[in-house]
Design a protein around this motif. Structure first.
Motif, PDB file in Angstrom:
ATOM      1  N   GLN A  11       0.598  -1.020   0.084  1.00 59.33           N
ATOM      2  CA  GLN A  11      -0.006   0.169   0.096  1.00 59.33           C
ATOM      3  C   GLN A  11       0.908   1.233  -0.098  1.00 59.33           C
ATOM      4  O   GLN A  11       1.807   1.368   0.822  1.00 59.33           O
ATOM      5  CB  GLN A  11      -0.884   0.037   1.154  1.00 59.33           C
ATOM      6  CG  GLN A  11      -1.704   1.050   1.250  1.00 59.33           C
ATOM      7  CD  GLN A  11      -2.386   1.368   2.666  1.00 59.33           C
ATOM      8  OE1 GLN A  11      -1.606   1.418   3.736  1.00 59.33           O
ATOM      9  NE2 GLN A  11      -3.698   1.513   2.757  1.00 59.33           N
ATOM     10  N   LYS A  63      -8.076  -8.032  -1.256  1.00 60.14           N
ATOM     11  CA  LYS A  63      -6.659  -7.411  -0.944  1.00 60.14           C
ATOM     12  C   LYS A  63      -6.195  -7.082   0.611  1.00 60.14           C
ATOM     13  O   LYS A  63      -7.261  -6.538   0.979  1.00 60.14           O
ATOM     14  CB  LYS A  63      -6.539  -6.209  -1.661  1.00 60.14           C
ATOM     15  CG  LYS A  63      -6.346  -6.366  -3.166  1.00 60.14           C
ATOM     16  CD  LYS A  63      -6.246  -5.129  -4.114  1.00 60.14           C
ATOM     17  CE  LYS A  63      -6.331  -5.203  -5.520  1.00 60.14           C
ATOM     18  NZ  LYS A  63      -6.038  -4.135  -6.354  1.00 60.14           N
ATOM     19  N   TRP A 123      -3.025   1.063  -4.160  1.00 64.18           N
ATOM     20  CA  TRP A 123      -2.430  -0.255  -4.012  1.00 64.18           C
ATOM     21  C   TRP A 123      -1.304  -0.285  -4.751  1.00 64.18           C
ATOM     22  O   TRP A 123      -1.218   0.300  -5.954  1.00 64.18           O
ATOM     23  CB  TRP A 123      -3.448  -1.362  -4.702  1.00 64.18           C
ATOM     24  CG  TRP A 123      -4.584  -1.622  -3.919  1.00 64.18           C
ATOM     25  CD1 TRP A 123      -6.000  -1.267  -4.085  1.00 64.18           C
ATOM     26  CD2 TRP A 123      -4.709  -2.042  -2.491  1.00 64.18           C
ATOM     27  NE1 TRP A 123      -6.914  -1.689  -3.110  1.00 64.18           N
ATOM     28  CE2 TRP A 123      -6.086  -2.160  -2.145  1.00 64.18           C
ATOM     29  CE3 TRP A 123      -3.792  -2.459  -1.745  1.00 64.18           C
ATOM     30  CZ2 TRP A 123      -6.369  -2.601  -0.903  1.00 64.18           C
ATOM     31  CZ3 TRP A 123      -3.967  -3.133  -0.485  1.00 64.18           C
ATOM     32  CH2 TRP A 123      -5.451  -3.051  -0.036  1.00 64.18           C
TER      33      TRP A 123
END
Length: 117
Positions: free
Chosen positions: A6, A36, A16
């Motif tokens: 991240q 995710k 992301w």
């Protein structure tokens, strides 16, 4: 629940990054399960794209305001230019407001992701 990096910007927004690790649910090579999770947070010193756009529009708006003040001191000489600049200021204020709402929506979503980190 596959793991990704991240990227967290200086303004608090995020995006992301690269895929890092498969979870136990996904066995196919090159595929992710769709959920995710954050493997690591990478700080980024610059602001996000939305904040950069907001800053740019704020600078343009401030330049228009200064121009209107300067023209206003000269009396009625630049009346049409002042009206045109006032319309530009209104348009910029609307665009800044829309970008700010979009940024707030993204930041509200980050609170949910931080709980998983």
């Amino acid at each position: 629940m596959c793991f990704f990096d991240q990227h967290r910007f200086a303004c608090g927004d995020w995006k992301w990054g690269h895929f890092r690790q498969h979870c136990a649910k996904e066995y196919r090579i090159g595929e992710t399960c769709g959920m995710k999770l954050i493997m690591q947070t990478v700080p980024v010193a610059q602001k996000c794209r939305l904040c950069e756009k907001i800053d740019t529009k704020e600078r343009r708006k401030q330049a228009e305001v200064e121009r209107v003040h300067r023209w206003g001191r000269d009396g009625n000489k630049f009346r049409a230019s002042i009206e045109k600049s006032m319309e530009a200021i209104k348009g910029l204020e609307y665009e800044i407001q829309e970008l700010s709402y979009e940024r707030m929506r993204r930041l509200q979503g980050i609170g949910n992701l931080s709980a998983h980190a």
